[in-house]
Design a protein around this motif. Structure first.
Motif, PDB file in Angstrom:
ATOM      1  N   UNK A 204      -0.439  -3.854 -14.263  1.00  0.00           N
ATOM      2  CA  UNK A 204      -1.055  -4.918 -13.663  1.00  0.00           C
ATOM      3  C   UNK A 204      -1.623  -4.336 -12.229  1.00  0.00           C
ATOM      4  N   UNK A 205      -1.107  -3.194 -11.672  1.00  0.00           N
ATOM      5  CA  UNK A 205      -1.189  -2.935 -10.545  1.00  0.00           C
ATOM      6  C   UNK A 205      -2.225  -1.606 -10.445  1.00  0.00           C
ATOM      7  N   UNK A 206      -2.979  -1.254 -11.466  1.00  0.00           N
ATOM      8  CA  UNK A 206      -4.013  -0.460 -11.825  1.00  0.00           C
ATOM      9  C   UNK A 206      -5.499  -1.120 -11.358  1.00  0.00           C
ATOM     10  N   UNK A 207      -6.328  -0.585 -10.991  1.00  0.00           N
ATOM     11  CA  UNK A 207      -7.570  -1.040 -10.567  1.00  0.00           C
ATOM     12  C   UNK A 207      -8.264  -1.021 -11.735  1.00  0.00           C
ATOM     13  N   UNK A 208      -8.024  -0.649 -13.001  1.00  0.00           N
ATOM     14  CA  UNK A 208      -9.155  -0.726 -14.095  1.00  0.00           C
ATOM     15  C   UNK A 208      -8.377  -1.400 -15.373  1.00  0.00           C
ATOM     16  N   UNK A 209      -7.604  -2.471 -15.024  1.00  0.00           N
ATOM     17  CA  UNK A 209      -6.913  -3.070 -16.003  1.00  0.00           C
ATOM     18  C   UNK A 209      -6.601  -2.186 -17.100  1.00  0.00           C
TER      19      UNK A 209
ATOM     20  N   UNK B   6       0.651  -1.365  -0.058  1.00  0.00           N
ATOM     21  CA  UNK B   6      -0.064   0.091   0.091  1.00  0.00           C
ATOM     22  C   UNK B   6       0.926   1.137   0.186  1.00  0.00           C
ATOM     23  N   UNK B   7       1.973   1.053   0.323  1.00  0.00           N
ATOM     24  CA  UNK B   7       3.122   2.363   0.247  1.00  0.00           C
ATOM     25  C   UNK B   7       3.719   2.328  -1.220  1.00  0.00           C
ATOM     26  N   UNK B   8       4.415   3.583  -1.456  1.00  0.00           N
ATOM     27  CA  UNK B   8       4.944   3.730  -2.627  1.00  0.00           C
ATOM     28  C   UNK B   8       6.249   3.006  -2.681  1.00  0.00           C
ATOM     29  N   UNK B   9       6.472   2.407  -3.816  1.00  0.00           N
ATOM     30  CA  UNK B   9       7.753   1.474  -4.114  1.00  0.00           C
ATOM     31  C   UNK B   9       9.004   2.395  -3.975  1.00  0.00           C
ATOM     32  N   UNK B  10       9.814   2.024  -3.101  1.00  0.00           N
ATOM     33  CA  UNK B  10      11.242   2.851  -3.160  1.00  0.00           C
ATOM     34  C   UNK B  10      12.324   1.694  -3.426  1.00  0.00           C
ATOM     35  N   UNK B  11      12.906   1.645  -4.666  1.00  0.00           N
ATOM     36  CA  UNK B  11      14.047   0.642  -4.801  1.00  0.00           C
ATOM     37  C   UNK B  11      15.168   1.026  -3.880  1.00  0.00           C
ATOM     38  N   UNK B  12      15.367   2.195  -3.304  1.00  0.00           N
ATOM     39  CA  UNK B  12      16.503   2.445  -2.482  1.00  0.00           C
ATOM     40  C   UNK B  12      16.202   2.027  -1.036  1.00  0.00           C
TER      41      UNK B  12
ATOM     42  N   UNK C 179      12.102  -4.450 -16.422  1.00  0.00           N
ATOM     43  CA  UNK C 179      13.190  -4.373 -15.501  1.00  0.00           C
ATOM     44  C   UNK C 179      12.797  -4.176 -14.279  1.00  0.00           C
ATOM     45  N   UNK C 180      11.815  -2.921 -14.138  1.00  0.00           N
ATOM     46  CA  UNK C 180      11.439  -2.262 -12.926  1.00  0.00           C
ATOM     47  C   UNK C 180      10.179  -3.001 -12.317  1.00  0.00           C
ATOM     48  N   UNK C 181       9.616  -3.788 -13.139  1.00  0.00           N
ATOM     49  CA  UNK C 181       8.515  -4.825 -12.462  1.00  0.00           C
ATOM     50  C   UNK C 181       7.174  -3.985 -12.512  1.00  0.00           C
ATOM     51  N   UNK C 182       7.227  -2.768 -13.332  1.00  0.00           N
ATOM     52  CA  UNK C 182       5.832  -1.999 -13.265  1.00  0.00           C
ATOM     53  C   UNK C 182       5.033  -2.218 -14.418  1.00  0.00           C
TER      54      UNK C 182
ATOM     55  N   UNK D 205      -2.587 -16.441  -3.068  1.00  0.00           N
ATOM     56  CA  UNK D 205      -4.004 -16.325  -3.705  1.00  0.00           C
ATOM     57  C   UNK D 205      -3.916 -15.196  -4.757  1.00  0.00           C
ATOM     58  N   UNK D 206      -5.178 -15.053  -5.511  1.00  0.00           N
ATOM     59  CA  UNK D 206      -5.247 -14.063  -6.444  1.00  0.00           C
ATOM     60  C   UNK D 206      -5.445 -12.704  -5.391  1.00  0.00           C
ATOM     61  N   UNK D 207      -4.600 -11.738  -5.967  1.00  0.00           N
ATOM     62  CA  UNK D 207      -4.578 -10.291  -5.064  1.00  0.00           C
ATOM     63  C   UNK D 207      -5.382  -9.289  -6.054  1.00  0.00           C
ATOM     64  N   UNK D 208      -5.862  -9.721  -7.152  1.00  0.00           N
ATOM     65  CA  UNK D 208      -6.807  -8.903  -7.797  1.00  0.00           C
ATOM     66  C   UNK D 208      -7.283  -9.921  -8.969  1.00  0.00           C
ATOM     67  N   UNK D 209      -8.461  -9.418  -9.648  1.00  0.00           N
ATOM     68  CA  UNK D 209      -9.167  -9.906 -10.531  1.00  0.00           C
ATOM     69  C   UNK D 209      -8.191 -10.205 -11.839  1.00  0.00           C
ATOM     70  N   UNK D 210      -8.498 -11.425 -12.609  1.00  0.00           N
ATOM     71  CA  UNK D 210      -7.743 -11.619 -13.815  1.00  0.00           C
ATOM     72  C   UNK D 210      -7.822 -10.530 -14.697  1.00  0.00           C
TER      73      UNK D 210
END
Length: 673
Positions: free
Chosen positions: A84-89, A17-23, A65-68, A45-50
């Motif tokens: 994949x992390x947006x709520x509206x596909x 739920x927090x912002x990703x910070x690679x450092x 490379x950044x996983x976004x 388990x699935x953490x969001x709809x397909x």
């Protein structure tokens, strides 16, 4: 510490739920521990709809490379990039490629800001796509070099312009986009021009590759002779023709040849659907079709012996095994509800795509073919001679072999074009009869579900040097690896793109024909199973940093998994039942081959013609005796009027012509198929 806006049921949700910070080293450490934690693995388990972003089966997944961002390729011949992390596909890119068949692999090029993509398909083509360029520019960037399906593309870390490809033709090709961005050498008449990008010649099809992340000059390839071969790219060069094995070893090109001991002792070969290096580059994970997953260690300096002389065909050819037949599109033996034959009840099975009547018909068809093969040589010769006119029929072009994820049996007729029909059936289980082209169309190779656990004939490759005790007089030592563990319980038989991967440092994850994800620890113990597809799970791609897993298969969507469950979801009883069922089904289907409906129709027509020819020959003696009596009686009768006699001749000729028209060409595939 971060401020939580809502109550989170697990540590993972709180971190996510927090912002990703690679450092943030602490966060990276926690995520790494989550992948290697048994309780976290059991809470997946699935953490969001397909993500319902495709109109076909999804055959390829790749994180940036950044996983976004997540790149996917599908049977709909489109590549898509999604957040994949947006709520509206949110689909960031939706691009229709110039592929003419199913996309099997799609990869981002390094340091391209996720704007350069290369993809490979069942038609053997490779497409280079610049997402910032217009369609007219991208339509020209095609590499048509492989003969048959191109299975895999790998990019080289820290090299933006270079990528490698492998395919059914047994070649590894290297492309540098600074030199050329398109090529049609596959259509060239000159072999030298056709092979201008080949750096490795394998004796059989190469279906998977992996680059060592710590030593990028090391390339591991999965060859369809049950071996994983490791090459040193620093010693590789363009090779227009297959080199001698001794030269490959002595020059430092081939540094390791890895074969599981128990597979090496068997009189059959296995295809490799997945090859993957560990993060430290000291282990290789290989998944074998119709077999299991093996983990090899590269820490110890062990060697093996390879034969440097090609073995004569008679020494390699194994007795042909008659395969049971399955129609393409029949996924009744896959998915969570698939059951072994002895557990099937009357009517339609819940997990079947067709009623049991279909199964009975295929069993009867297999029995008929088997009986035909058991005929005496004299009968066989007679039946084959009855097909002389069959093969004189004009060949009809048939490009129906567009695969549905890889069912074996794509362009069978194209491969066996000039082989008698009875030999076609006998060699149906020998997919490497012609350059490892199992049952795919050499030009429009189309199979993503290529099943292979069958005995194979010697290939016609010039460098078909294989390990064998029959050539002890000409052996050469090469590096190998130590078998660490074997992972069992899943089922890998129906598709040729089924992946196995490392989940952190302590666990292994793989898809299965039963529609589940399987997790094992390093001891080989099954620690979790998750239902993930209605038929087959093919792709499993862990996030580069986070404990998130992307999976896809026959379903037209992408699923995302994370350890967000409140408690363990692993059911040991269900896992035991499923593994036993998979073992039975694997044994039942290992001698089953998938064929297209058109092939079955041609086969039925051919069998009908053979039956009619045999019946005609059996009635020939009685017809001769009857004609003698008839001629004697006719000599005592009055002469027949001339017009009537001519009319009888015309009727006889017309009947003969009609019968010839019933002779159907059993090999209707075009020679170029």
């Amino acid at each position: 510490m971060f401020k939580r806006k809502r109550k989170c049921s697990t540590l993972f949700e709180a971190l996510n739920s927090s912002n990703y910070n690679p450092s943030n080293n602490d966060r990276c450490l926690i995520y790494s521990l989550a992948k290697n934690n048994l309780e976290m693995v059991k809470r997946m388990k699935p953490f969001r709809a397909p993500l319902n972003i495709h109109n076909g089966c999804v055959n390829s997944l790749c994180w940036n490379e950044s996983g976004t961002k997540l790149l996917s390729g599908s049977d709909d011949q489109r590549i898509k990039i999604v957040d994949p992390f947006s709520y509206n596909e949110k689909v960031l890119v939706d691009f229709k490629t110039t592929h003419r068949s199913n996309i099997f692999c799609a990869r981002f090029l390094p340091f391209s800001n996720d704007s350069l993509v290369v993809s490979a398909a069942g038609d053997g083509s490779i497409v280079y796509t610049d997402l910032n360029a217009d369609m007219e520019y991208n339509e020209l960037n095609r590499f048509i070099c492989h003969e048959g399906t191109c299975y895999k593309i790998v990019t080289i870390p820290d090299e933006m312009h270079t990528f490698l490809s492998c395919g059914e033709d047994g070649t590894i090709r290297c492309y540098d986009l600074r030199i050329k961005q398109r090529c049609n050498c596959g259509e060239e008449a000159s072999k030298k021009k056709r092979n201008q990008d080949v750096i490795i010649w394998a004796p059989r099809a190469v279906t998977s590759m992996s680059v060592n992340p710590r030593r990028p000059y090391e390339l591991a390839i999965g060859v369809a002779d049950s071996s994983v071969k490791v090459y040193d790219r620093r010693n590789l060069q363009i090779t227009p023709s297959p080199p001698f094995l001794r030269d490959e070893v002595n020059s430092g090109r081939l540094v390791r040849c890895i074969v599981a001991p128990e597979l090496d002792a068997r009189e059959r070969y296995y295809r490799i659907t997945s090859v993957q290096y560990s993060s430290n580059g000291m282990e290789i994970l290989a998944s074998f079709s119709s077999e299991y997953i093996y983990l090899f260690s590269l820490h110890e300096n062990v060697t093996t012996k390879l034969c440097t002389k090609p073995i004569h065909e008679s020494k390699l050819r194994q007795p042909a095994v008659m395969k049971r037949l399955r129609l393409r599109g029949d996924w009744s033996d896959t998915g969570p509800l698939a059951r072994p034959a002895h557990q099937a009840s009357g009517g339609t099975e819940i997990g079947q795509a067709r009623p049991t009547l279909h199964s009975s018909l295929m069993e009867r068809m297999t029995l008929v073919l088997s009986q035909m093969l058991s005929e005496t040589p004299q009968t066989s010769s007679r039946n084959l001679s009855a097909q002389g006119q069959i093969r004189n029929q004009s060949q009809r072009q048939n490009h129906e072999s567009e695969s549905e994820h890889g069912e074996i049996g794509g362009g069978v007729g194209a491969i066996y074009n000039n082989i008698p029909i009875q030999n076609q059936i006998t060699n149906f289980g020998n997919p490497f009869l012609v350059r490892d082209a199992m049952d795919i169309d050499p030009s429009f190779g189309s199979n993503s579900d290529i099943k292979e656990s069958n005995p194979m004939d010697v290939t016609d490759a010039p460098n078909a040097s294989l390990t064998s005790s029959s050539c002890d007089s000409s052996l050469i030592s090469v590096g190998s690896a130590v078998l660490v563990q074997k992972f069992k319980g899943h089922r890998n038989a129906r598709t040729m793109i089924k992946e196995a991967n490392f989940w952190g440092e302590q666990y292994i994850v793989s898809g299965s024909d039963c529609g589940h994800l399987f997790f094992w620890d390093r001891s080989g113990e099954l620690v979790n199973i998750i239902e993930a597809d209605s038929h087959v799970v093919n792709c499993v791609q862990p996030h580069p940093f986070d404990p998130i897993l992307a999976s896809s298969g026959i379903d037209y969507n992408v699923k995302l998994w994370a350890p967000v469950n409140d408690e363990s979801s692993f059911d040991a009883v269900l896992a035991s039942e499923l593994t036993k069922r998979n073992e039975i089904l694997l044994e039942e289907t290992k001698d089953t081959i998938t064929v297209p409906a058109a092939f079955m129709i041609r086969m039925l027509n051919c069998l009908n013609q053979i039956r009619r020819s045999s019946a005609a020959e059996s009635t020939a003696p009685s017809s001769s005796a009857t004609s003698t009596l008839t001629s004697e009686s006719q000599s005592q009768r009055a002469p027949v009027p001339e017009g009537m006699e001519q009319e009888d001749e015309n009727e006889s000729n017309e009947g003969s012509h009609t019968e010839n028209n019933h002779e159907i060409n059993p090999t209707t595939e075009n020679e170029d198929d």
